[in-house]
Enzyme design. Sequence first.
Site, PDB file in Angstrom:
ATOM      1  N   TYR A 117      72.715 131.657  30.409  1.00 31.32           N
ATOM      2  CA  TYR A 117      73.648 132.716  30.808  1.00 31.32           C
ATOM      3  C   TYR A 117      74.639 132.946  29.670  1.00 31.32           C
ATOM      4  O   TYR A 117      75.294 132.034  29.189  1.00 31.32           O
ATOM      5  CB  TYR A 117      74.375 132.270  32.072  1.00 31.32           C
ATOM      6  CG  TYR A 117      75.127 133.338  32.844  1.00 31.32           C
ATOM      7  CD1 TYR A 117      75.478 134.565  32.289  1.00 31.32           C
ATOM      8  CD2 TYR A 117      75.487 133.118  34.166  1.00 31.32           C
ATOM      9  CE1 TYR A 117      76.153 135.520  33.003  1.00 31.32           C
ATOM     10  CE2 TYR A 117      76.182 134.068  34.906  1.00 31.32           C
ATOM     11  CZ  TYR A 117      76.513 135.271  34.323  1.00 31.32           C
ATOM     12  OH  TYR A 117      77.200 136.224  35.047  1.00 31.32           O
ATOM     13  N   CYS A 118      74.746 134.197  29.211  1.00 28.73           N
ATOM     14  CA  CYS A 118      75.729 134.609  28.208  1.00 28.73           C
ATOM     15  C   CYS A 118      75.555 133.783  26.931  1.00 28.73           C
ATOM     16  O   CYS A 118      74.478 133.720  26.369  1.00 28.73           O
ATOM     17  CB  CYS A 118      77.130 134.515  28.796  1.00 28.73           C
ATOM     18  SG  CYS A 118      78.436 135.240  27.758  1.00 28.73           S
ATOM     19  N   VAL A 119      76.618 133.116  26.452  1.00 31.64           N
ATOM     20  CA  VAL A 119      76.548 132.371  25.195  1.00 31.64           C
ATOM     21  C   VAL A 119      75.537 131.235  25.292  1.00 31.64           C
ATOM     22  O   VAL A 119      74.927 130.855  24.284  1.00 31.64           O
ATOM     23  CB  VAL A 119      77.936 131.840  24.805  1.00 31.64           C
ATOM     24  CG1 VAL A 119      78.492 130.904  25.853  1.00 31.64           C
ATOM     25  CG2 VAL A 119      77.902 131.134  23.465  1.00 31.64           C
TER      26      VAL A 119
END
Length: 623
Positions: free
Chosen positions: A355-357
């Site tokens: 998720y994301c980074v």
Amino acid sequence: MTQQTPFTQEGLPPMPDLAEMQHWAWVGGRMQQMWLEFLAEMAQRQPNAMEKWADPAHWQDQMMRLFGQVQSSMNNLPDMTKLFAAPPANGLPDTDAASAFWQNSLGLWQGFLGQIGLTMPGAATADMAMPPLRKDRRFSAPQWQSHPMFVLLHQSYLLMADYLLQAVESGPTDDPAQQERMRFSTQVLVDAMSPANFAVTNPQVLEKALETRGESLLKGMQNMLDDLKKGQLTHTDPNAFELGRNLAVTPGKVVFETPLFQLIQYSPTTSTVLETPLLIFPPWINRFYILDLSPEKSFIRWAVEQGLTVFMVSWKSADASMADLVWDDYIRSQIEAIDHVRSRLDVPSVHTIGYCVAGTTLAATLAVLARRDRADIVKSATFFTAQVDFAQAGDLKFFIDDQQMAMVDQLSADGYLDGRYMACTFNLLRGRDLIWNYVVNNYLMGNDYPPFDLLHWNGDTTNLPARWHRAYLEDLYRDNRLVQPDSLSADGTPIDLRLIKTPSYIQAGREDHIAPASSVWQLTRHLSGPNTFLLAGSGHIAGVVNPPSSGKYQYWTNDAPGLDSLDSFVAGAYETPGSWWPHWIGWIRDLDGKTVAAKGKRKPGGAKDAVIEDAPGRYVRMR
């Protein structure tokens, strides 16, 4: 005692009598007393706090720290003297827009004078009518239309705001990046200038103060002082939620831990489970329980109910002992977690989510594994709103110039960046909704905080290792090195995303302001394996956390071959109402539908299974 009335078309409330004036004097005195008590408390906490908090230079420093992320970009604002020069004015990007601005301003003033019964010499009755009002939800309450003065005030503001933003959009386009910085800076300024943000220009604030005889002002000041004490804006009732009670309650056990992360395994709720387990990597910028909010919103609970053996990494919030952590440490940790799950369940591979980074890091991890001939230990990779190509990374790119990097260094003297500053950065990206809306409601109106699990999570900040955070901003956001083959390496292994052939599921949010859909789309161009791209309704959080039971939003798919851009995807996309989660689990089952009995170590904490503690574990509670 004089009866206080709201602002009306007929005029302002009558002057208060002596008793009422004495009461308001008491309110003012009480507010001053609250401030002095606050200073005394700060002085008790720190020997020099009284001098510091009473020193105007301290407040200037605090404001510079709080809003320093946009300081350099504010230098890109348009020249206001030119923009508001009476037409015709040399140098204006659009003199027609300037003429329209002044004509509309004149129309507003004529309408205002007509509303209060005055006329301009030679003006016709039709000219003195109020022009059609601009709409904005900040001014939708009837108080903003109940008196001509407030109509003029907010309509003049909206007219000016539109003109400023139009002036930026119509300016020279030789440097699109510079124009984007100007647009962002102007939007920040315009949002801050709203008359709704100031007590004396907000009729709702004034009316509530009169109705409550100042109690709303006292309560609002207490809210502000509480936030000053903790150094963070409060968005929701701080006592409404508790980890393990009504957040992060999916049953499970911590089965492994290192100084950097805990590994949680969730208890099955089905008699059989898919043989290949699921391992989720959340961003270390936030707490993992964004995927395990209240039970009806929990992706983890839902995934367990679908027959998946779910593992979750819970990252430790950084402290001084983690000052030297770099990206290599997080990539090694992802590989370590994958290997531990494989060993624990005796399976050859795992499904993964980043998720994301953490999705960005998952891509780097897959590239490292491919280079080491270990790609087969990951059966699939799902990316939630993750970027690898930062050329179109959105408004966050405005926070990576030399001045901002120097500020990051200044704020990270102990080897880690306080998560409150990152929270401020993300709030600034949606300042109207996440800052000024709460300044008005919490401080000016003195309203009660609403219970909202998502906003509780948003305020539960995580500290970041300073060295890695700076490298992330410079290497990825600024220099875009991840998509340059072998420009970066991890643990001695060069990273080349083209080596990744793992089947991938790429989810983007249509309204994502942190990882724009056009940027997430670029993953499809840099990975060599089969991939499925899905565009979800809403943004960075709500676009992901959208359970089927909610019946909200929609998603778009397009199976046509050879799509070369997000625009081409959208042009031929098929829209499906509701949550995209069922589409994803169908994709997982199509990859491998083999099941096994949910027994042995598939049930964490059973006989002969030594575990560390119950979920959600200690790390998620550390500050």
